[in-house]
Design an enzyme around this catalytic site. Structure first.
Site, PDB file in Angstrom:
ATOM      1  N   VAL A 170      37.683  14.144  33.867  1.00  0.00           N
ATOM      2  CA  VAL A 170      38.428  14.710  34.990  1.00  0.00           C
ATOM      3  C   VAL A 170      38.397  16.238  34.903  1.00  0.00           C
ATOM      4  CG1 VAL A 170      40.661  14.840  36.156  1.00  0.00           C
ATOM      5  CG2 VAL A 170      39.942  12.704  35.056  1.00  0.00           C
ATOM      6  N   TYR A 176      36.470  22.976  33.609  1.00  0.00           N
ATOM      7  CA  TYR A 176      37.051  22.540  32.343  1.00  0.00           C
ATOM      8  C   TYR A 176      37.618  21.146  32.565  1.00  0.00           C
ATOM      9  CZ  TYR A 176      40.788  22.067  28.845  1.00  0.00           C
ATOM     10  OH  TYR A 176      41.617  21.606  27.867  1.00  0.00           O
ATOM     11  N   ALA A 177      37.349  20.211  31.609  1.00  0.00           N
ATOM     12  CA  ALA A 177      37.723  18.818  31.856  1.00  0.00           C
ATOM     13  C   ALA A 177      38.277  18.139  30.605  1.00  0.00           C
ATOM     14  CB  ALA A 177      36.512  18.034  32.361  1.00  0.00           C
ATOM     15  N   GLU A 178      38.952  17.006  30.825  1.00  0.00           N
ATOM     16  CA  GLU A 178      39.418  16.142  29.749  1.00  0.00           C
ATOM     17  C   GLU A 178      39.178  14.689  30.137  1.00  0.00           C
ATOM     18  OE1 GLU A 178      43.335  16.813  28.185  1.00  0.00           O
ATOM     19  OE2 GLU A 178      43.289  18.940  28.705  1.00  0.00           O
ATOM     20  N   TYR A 179      39.102  13.823  29.127  1.00  0.00           N
ATOM     21  CA  TYR A 179      38.960  12.394  29.367  1.00  0.00           C
ATOM     22  C   TYR A 179      40.313  11.769  29.690  1.00  0.00           C
ATOM     23  CZ  TYR A 179      34.099  11.620  28.029  1.00  0.00           C
ATOM     24  OH  TYR A 179      32.726  11.592  28.010  1.00  0.00           O
TER      25      TYR A 179
END
Length: 325
Positions: free
Chosen positions: A265, A160-163
């Site tokens: 990330v 699971y990711a975020e910018y």
């Protein structure tokens, strides 16, 4: 002058009638605008006037209001109807699109969609259509997706990711361990709290701002949209997000995926991490120059599941498969 404007007899199945206007001079008892002996008739954009009964489909005297709408259609469906403008029911049994406008039902059974600007799929046994039978909803106005079942990615992506924006304004290489500095990221060093790792394997990615500038709409102090009354395409007043006066729709926009300063990330799950020669399967890790090295005090509990590639001195790193929790 006849008592029936348009008629379909027995053995006629799955016909479509659209864009028809019928006007009978005078009204006589028993006059029917459109008659079909069977229920499998797809009707859209029909207007009959001067008939005692506007529609008689499959033995049911159907109210005129169910088909008095503009630009809507019922296709390849049975016992279905649309009540709003520019709505549709396709490939459904007892499907009903009852939202004011742009309401759709696809491939469904016993399902009512009461919302404008949305498309639904649904299914339930029995013979009574209900909005409670919706299973999937795509809402065009809000940009939301709702589903009652699980959502499964077919690829073997594993995190699971975020910018996040890089402190340097440059792209950070895949597999680099990163930490926060303010609201931006940089390669993590020993003693830093590791935020995550630059990832190419995320199954869920948030924060891309795919279609327009992230500041397009005015936000409140908690990041939620500020709403105001606006006219929609049909001239009706609706509550909609307030647009930022600084927004320039005529300017070209590049999503964060297309800009080097924004990095994906991986925050939780199974990730690929650059590592040095000290790292073995079962080890816990911390960071040095953004590369994983063995830790004797695993305060973050990032554990190596296996080493994918042994350390290569020419490259300056190996690759380990690490679980982040």
């Amino acid at each position: 002058g006849g008592t029936t404007g348009l008629a379909f007899g027995g053995g006629v199945d799955n016909c479509t009638v659209s864009n028809v206007y019928g006007h009978r001079l005078g009204t006589s008892s028993g006059a029917v605008g459109l008659y079909s002996s069977g229920p499998d008739l797809n009707i859209s954009n029909i207007n009959f006037q001067g008939y005692e009964t506007t529609f008689n489909v499959g033995g049911k005297k159907t109210p005129y209001e169910l088909f008095k709408h503009k630009g809507s259609s019922v296709l390849a469906s049975k016992d279905s109807h649309v009540t709003g403008t520019n709505g549709f029911v396709v490939g459904s049994v007892r499907g009903q699109a009852t939202g004011d406008s742009q309401s759709g039902v696809i491939g469904s059974y016993n399902t009512i969609n009461p919302k404008a600007n949305s498309t639904v799929w649904g299914w339930a046994t029995g013979s009574t259509p209900s909005s409670a039978n919706r299973k999937i909803e795509l809402h065009a106005k809000e940009g939301t997706i709702k589903a009652t079942g699980k959502i499964t990615g077919s690829a073997t992506f594993s995190d699971y990711a975020e910018y996040f924006e890089s402190l340097s304004g440059e792209k950070i290489p895949t597999g680099t361990l990163v930490t926060l500095e303010g609201d931006k990221i940089r390669p993590a060093e020993k003693g830093d709290l590791m935020l995550g790792v630059i990832s190419e394997t995320a199954g869920v990615i948030l924060g891309e701002s795919s279609f327009h500038w992230s500041g397009r709409y005015v936000k409140n102090e908690f990041g939620g949209c500020v709403y105001e009354e606006q006219k929609d395409a049909n001239g009706q007043m609706v509550m909609a997000p307030k647009e930022n006066p600084d927004y320039r729709p005529e300017e070209d926009y590049a999503s964060r995926d297309e800009r080097d300063e924004w990095n994906i990330v991986g925050l939780i799950g199974q990730v690929y991490v650059r590592c040095d020669e000290t790292v073995k399967a079962g080890d816990f890790i911390h960071a040095h120059n953004g590369i994983a090295t063995k830790s004797d005090s695993p305060n973050q509990h990032w554990q190596v599941m296996k080493v994918i590639q042994e350390f290569d001195a020419d490259k300056g790193f190996g690759v380990a498969f690490v679980f982040i929790r």
